[in-house]
Enzyme design. Structure first.
Site, PDB file in Angstrom:
ATOM      1  NE  ARG A  11      38.159  63.727  54.276  1.00 23.68           N
ATOM      2  CZ  ARG A  11      38.108  63.387  52.770  1.00 23.68           C
ATOM      3  NH1 ARG A  11      37.408  64.273  52.162  1.00 23.68           N
ATOM      4  NH2 ARG A  11      38.541  62.091  52.578  1.00 23.68           N
ATOM      5  CD  GLU A  18      31.419  64.793  57.211  1.00 26.05           C
ATOM      6  OE1 GLU A  18      31.796  63.667  56.549  1.00 26.05           O
ATOM      7  OE2 GLU A  18      31.811  65.873  56.683  1.00 26.05           O
ATOM      8  CG  HIS A  21      31.621  63.181  53.353  1.00 25.94           C
ATOM      9  ND1 HIS A  21      32.511  63.246  54.302  1.00 25.94           N
ATOM     10  CD2 HIS A  21      32.544  62.895  52.236  1.00 25.94           C
ATOM     11  CE1 HIS A  21      33.625  63.216  53.879  1.00 25.94           C
ATOM     12  NE2 HIS A  21      33.805  63.134  52.643  1.00 25.94           N
TER      13      HIS A  21
END
Length: 324
Positions: A238, A267, A286
């Site tokens: 993450r 993000e 991602h």
């Protein structure tokens, strides 16, 4: 909808990775031909169908929708992480929750290996020179004999280690309970100086851990000062596992050789962010978790758990059970 009309499995409408959610429902039907599997394709259909549904699966479950779930006994989360779910409310309702742990092992393992090989053979330099039509040799590296530290030895970390095995590398695994061992040559914890010692002798640092109080900001400025300056950082965990300002400073100061970041903090990464500009940074949106087999692997878990509930009812021991 009456109890008699309630499906055995209800699939909620939100999909992932741009793959139509219909494929997920179809994959479950293929594995459970003797069961009814319904797909709630609209918000209204979800609100209606969930009233009598006992087994529901989806990417998320909003509190407003959960309030309508009068008969819910099991929720199969289609993500590996469950921190976005209303877990307290689900626990209060005695709802069993499972996750998608293991679904991402092969694809993210390959993504990590590809990132490492890209920096080892410096394909990004070759690609840049190809765009310029510039025939000029450049130095590369060998993966063999390197030290690779993998933070997190869950399904993804294990998949990374399996794919590294033929390359003749030394591996260090980092986990909360080192006594459990793992598929690496050495297993250490986060406490004491063991992690700092590993950073100082690491060529490739792979972050494949959940985001917790321990791992939040794990790679801060002090960590980047400690890490071997020839090291490459690969983050498929993450974004907040790395302090963003710290990695920017590390790149600008040549404290690391490069970084492959599939996740960032924030993000999405803002267009004006300096991380976009570094030639020794590989950014992917991602995307490491994308695989055309995502729903098939997930449906295997869901179908097996439905069979276990059929056999053992409320006492069933479910695969990937995270609650209670």
């Amino acid at each position: 909808m009456s109890d008699a009309d309630a499906p055995d499995v209800l699939v909620l409408r939100r999909g992932t990775h741009g793959i139509p959610i219909e494929q997920y429902a179809a994959a479950i039907r293929d594995r459970l031909p003797d069961h009814t599997v319904a797909l709630a394709r609209t918000p209204a259909a979800e609100r209606e169908a969930i009233r009598d549904a006992t087994f529901v699966t989806g990417m998320t479950l909003e509190e407003e929708l959960l309030e309508r779930a009068d008969e819910l006994s099991a929720f199969a989360c289609a993500y590996a992480g469950t921190g976005h779910l209303p877990l307290d409310e689900l626990a209060d309702r005695d709802v069993t929750v499972t996750n998608a742990s293991g679904v991402h092992g092969p694809n993210i393992g390959e993504h990590v290996l590809g990132s490492i090989l890209c920096f080892t053979r410096r394909f990004h330099v070759g690609a840049r020179r190809q765009r310029r039509r510039e025939w000029r040799h450049y130095k590369a590296h060998e993966l063999q004999g390197s030290t690779v530290t993998v933070v997190g030895l869950g399904a993804i970390g294990q998949a990374v280690c399996e794919r590294l095995e033929p390359f003749g590398v030394e591996t260090i695994g980092v986990r909360y309970t080192p006594a459990k061992g793992g598929p690496t040559d050495e297993v250490i914890g986060f406490e004491g100086g063991a992690f700092d010692d590993a950073l100082a002798r690491t060529d490739y640092l792979v972050l494949a851990c959940p985001l917790t109080e321990t791992t939040h900001g794990l790679l801060d400025r002090e960590a980047f000062v400690t890490i071997d300056p020839d090291a490459v950082v690969v983050n498929v965990a993450r974004g907040p596992v790395i302090e963003t300002d710290a990695v920017v400073e590390a790149l600008r100061s040549n404290w690391i050789r490069g970084a492959a970041l599939d996740v960032t903090d924030p993000e999405p990464l803002p267009e004006e962010h300096p991380l976009w500009t570094f030639e020794n940074v590989q950014l992917t949106p991602h995307n490491a978790g994308h695989t055309p087999q995502y729903y098939d692997r997930l449906a295997d878990i869901v179908a097996e758990n439905v069979r276990r509930i059929d056999a053992d009812g409320a006492d069933a021991d479910l695969e990937n059970q995270v609650l209670p």
